[in-house]
Design a protein around this motif. Structure first.
Motif, mmCIF file in Angstrom:
data_model
loop_
_atom_site.group_PDB
_atom_site.id
_atom_site.type_symbol
_atom_site.label_atom_id
_atom_site.label_comp_id
_atom_site.label_asym_id
_atom_site.label_seq_id
_atom_site.Cartn_x
_atom_site.Cartn_y
_atom_site.Cartn_z
ATOM 1 N N SER A 49 1.285 -1.351 0.165
ATOM 2 C CA SER A 49 0.135 0.111 0.285
ATOM 3 C C SER A 49 1.028 0.963 -0.003
ATOM 4 O O SER A 49 0.768 2.026 -0.828
ATOM 5 C CB SER A 49 -1.034 0.116 1.506
ATOM 6 O OG SER A 49 -0.268 0.217 2.648
ATOM 7 N N TRP A 50 1.985 1.180 0.168
ATOM 8 C CA TRP A 50 2.858 2.637 0.559
ATOM 9 C C TRP A 50 3.077 2.807 -0.910
ATOM 10 O O TRP A 50 3.826 4.393 -1.316
ATOM 11 C CB TRP A 50 4.288 2.173 1.299
ATOM 12 C CG TRP A 50 3.819 2.453 2.638
ATOM 13 C CD1 TRP A 50 3.086 2.009 3.559
ATOM 14 C CD2 TRP A 50 4.859 0.842 3.263
ATOM 15 N NE1 TRP A 50 3.330 2.059 4.605
ATOM 16 C CE2 TRP A 50 3.843 1.254 4.621
ATOM 17 C CE3 TRP A 50 6.074 0.676 3.685
ATOM 18 C CZ2 TRP A 50 4.842 0.742 5.673
ATOM 19 C CZ3 TRP A 50 6.956 0.407 4.915
ATOM 20 C CH2 TRP A 50 6.220 0.409 6.071
ATOM 21 N N GLU A 51 2.976 1.770 -2.239
ATOM 22 C CA GLU A 51 3.659 1.858 -3.620
ATOM 23 C C GLU A 51 5.041 2.163 -3.695
ATOM 24 O O GLU A 51 5.058 3.665 -4.382
ATOM 25 C CB GLU A 51 2.364 2.391 -4.143
ATOM 26 C CG GLU A 51 1.039 2.324 -3.996
ATOM 27 C CD GLU A 51 0.032 3.404 -4.405
ATOM 28 O OE1 GLU A 51 0.165 3.658 -5.028
ATOM 29 O OE2 GLU A 51 -1.135 2.520 -4.473
ATOM 30 N N LEU A 52 5.462 1.927 -3.428
ATOM 31 C CA LEU A 52 7.405 2.302 -3.323
ATOM 32 C C LEU A 52 7.531 2.231 -4.690
ATOM 33 O O LEU A 52 8.203 2.768 -5.182
ATOM 34 C CB LEU A 52 8.238 1.748 -2.892
ATOM 35 C CG LEU A 52 7.698 1.786 -0.931
ATOM 36 C CD1 LEU A 52 8.903 0.895 -0.293
ATOM 37 C CD2 LEU A 52 8.190 3.093 -0.304
ATOM 38 N N THR A 53 7.198 1.337 -5.711
ATOM 39 C CA THR A 53 7.632 0.574 -7.195
ATOM 40 C C THR A 53 6.317 1.116 -7.235
ATOM 41 O O THR A 53 5.305 0.333 -7.273
ATOM 42 C CB THR A 53 8.355 -0.028 -7.189
ATOM 43 O OG1 THR A 53 7.829 -0.953 -6.814
ATOM 44 C CG2 THR A 53 9.470 -0.082 -6.335
ATOM 45 N N GLN A 54 6.735 1.300 -9.585
ATOM 46 C CA GLN A 54 5.345 0.731 -10.222
ATOM 47 C C GLN A 54 4.413 -0.670 -9.787
ATOM 48 O O GLN A 54 3.290 -0.801 -9.834
ATOM 49 C CB GLN A 54 6.182 1.067 -11.120
ATOM 50 C CG GLN A 54 4.745 1.233 -12.597
ATOM 51 C CD GLN A 54 4.070 2.141 -12.653
ATOM 52 O OE1 GLN A 54 4.221 3.133 -12.168
ATOM 53 N NE2 GLN A 54 2.764 1.762 -12.899
ATOM 54 N N PHE A 55 5.717 -1.981 -9.849
ATOM 55 C CA PHE A 55 5.007 -2.470 -9.077
ATOM 56 C C PHE A 55 4.145 -2.896 -8.325
ATOM 57 O O PHE A 55 3.493 -3.392 -7.970
ATOM 58 C CB PHE A 55 6.138 -3.583 -8.839
ATOM 59 C CG PHE A 55 6.785 -4.618 -9.635
ATOM 60 C CD1 PHE A 55 6.497 -4.199 -11.716
ATOM 61 C CD2 PHE A 55 8.232 -5.204 -10.252
ATOM 62 C CE1 PHE A 55 7.750 -4.237 -12.298
ATOM 63 C CE2 PHE A 55 8.766 -6.004 -11.233
ATOM 64 C CZ PHE A 55 8.704 -5.156 -12.417
ATOM 65 N N HIS A 56 4.426 -2.358 -6.779
ATOM 66 C CA HIS A 56 3.577 -1.982 -5.498
ATOM 67 C C HIS A 56 2.243 -1.771 -5.682
ATOM 68 O O HIS A 56 1.637 -1.714 -5.551
ATOM 69 C CB HIS A 56 4.692 -1.715 -4.765
ATOM 70 C CG HIS A 56 5.657 -2.396 -4.036
ATOM 71 N ND1 HIS A 56 6.983 -2.092 -4.197
ATOM 72 C CD2 HIS A 56 5.674 -3.561 -3.636
ATOM 73 C CE1 HIS A 56 8.168 -3.273 -4.191
ATOM 74 N NE2 HIS A 56 7.203 -4.150 -3.786
#
Length: 301
Positions: free
Chosen positions: A134-141
């Protein structure tokens, strides 16, 4: 490659945190409580978080990051090698705990405690990994966070074949597990990691190749596409049947259920020589004369 680096950093962070927890629990708890509860909880948490992140890379990485299956399998082998070296004797797998119970190596209470700790550990690992996504650190996440609430079943084949695939994976895994129990860790850890990597490569496209009921429950039971009973047949009953078959083939019996060896005869390694007993009648004298010779008892001239 930035996404891959973030995932690798996540793996290191999880392993380091679980190692710190094991060190702390070992000093605060009794050996029994540590072995049945804390060790299994930390191991299951470590296994679940690592596998979920790796599964995300496996699904999104080939088209989103440009790296292929070879990178995923290399990471899988290295992760399970690290798990095998750092778990401190934990199984993090309910079928292994049940196997120990059937081998009379664990009491019913200890086995129940291990199963409970494995369930709590995998559940906590799933929640922490979802929070990390949920922090969406990368595009994958970012992509994984969008699709995680609408995941689909990992069963991509017929139900009987899926149960057979999971059972076969569990059967082969437990055979290697039983065979390598007395081996030195320098051989045991890579052998088990290579086995998991091979089985994941072979059966991953059909069922996900979990052969771990706790891990499968946290990963795919909430996904749509199959009923709860379907998941139970494939991911619980299949691996348990495979474990039981491996134990019976390796041991020839199941000590908790019956002692008689059904497959192998118990022959002694030492042969007892047969001794011929000859009875002599009382009063018989040994014949000391040879044919055409004189008796040794005759006096000499």
């Amino acid at each position: 490659m930035d996404a891959l680096n973030v995932s690798i950093a996540f793996f290191f962070l999880v392993v380091g945190m679980c190692q710190a927890l094991r060190w702390l629990f070992k000093r605060l708890l009794s050996p029994g409580a540590y072995g049945c509860l804390a060790r299994e909880l930390a191991g299951s948490f470590q296994l679940c978080t690592s596998c979920l992140e790796l599964r995300m890379l496996m699904e999104i990485g080939p088209w989103g990051g440009g790296f292929g299956l070879d990178v995923i399998l290399t990471l899988l082998f290295l992760l399970f090698a690290v798990h095998g070296a750092s778990f401190d004797g934990a199984s993090a797998n309910p079928t292994v705990s049940v196997q120990e119970f059937l081998l009379l190596e664990s009491s019913p209470a200890a086995t129940a405690a291990k199963l409970l700790a494995q369930g709590v550990g995998t559940g906590t690992g799933w929640a922490v990994t979802k929070l990390f996504w949920s922090w969406e650190l990368t595009q994958f996440h970012f992509i994984q966070n969008l699709i995680s609430s609408e995941c689909s079943s990992s069963i991509h084949t017929s139900l009987p074949y899926a149960a057979f695939a999971e059972g076969t994976c569990s059967f082969l895994f437990h055979l290697v597990l039983l065979k390598s129990r007395q081996s030195h860790p320098i051989y045991r850890v890579p052998a088990r990691a290579a086995t998991v990597t091979f089985l994941t490569y072979t059966a991953g496209s059909s069922t996900g190749a979990f052969f771990n009921p706790a891990l499968a429950t946290a990963t795919t039971f909430h996904c749509s596409g199959n009923s709860f009973w379907d998941y139970v047949q494939v991911y619980w009953l299949g691996p348990l049947a495979g474990m039981f078959a491996a134990l019976l083939l390796y041991q020839g019996n199941v000590p908790r259920l019956f002692q008689k060896n059904l497959l192998y005869s118990q022959k002694s390694k030492y042969k007892i020589p047969k001794v011929k007993v000859t009875a002599h009648e009382e009063g018989d004298e040994p014949k000391r004369k040879r044919k055409g010779g004189k008796s040794n008892s005759e006096p000499r001239a």
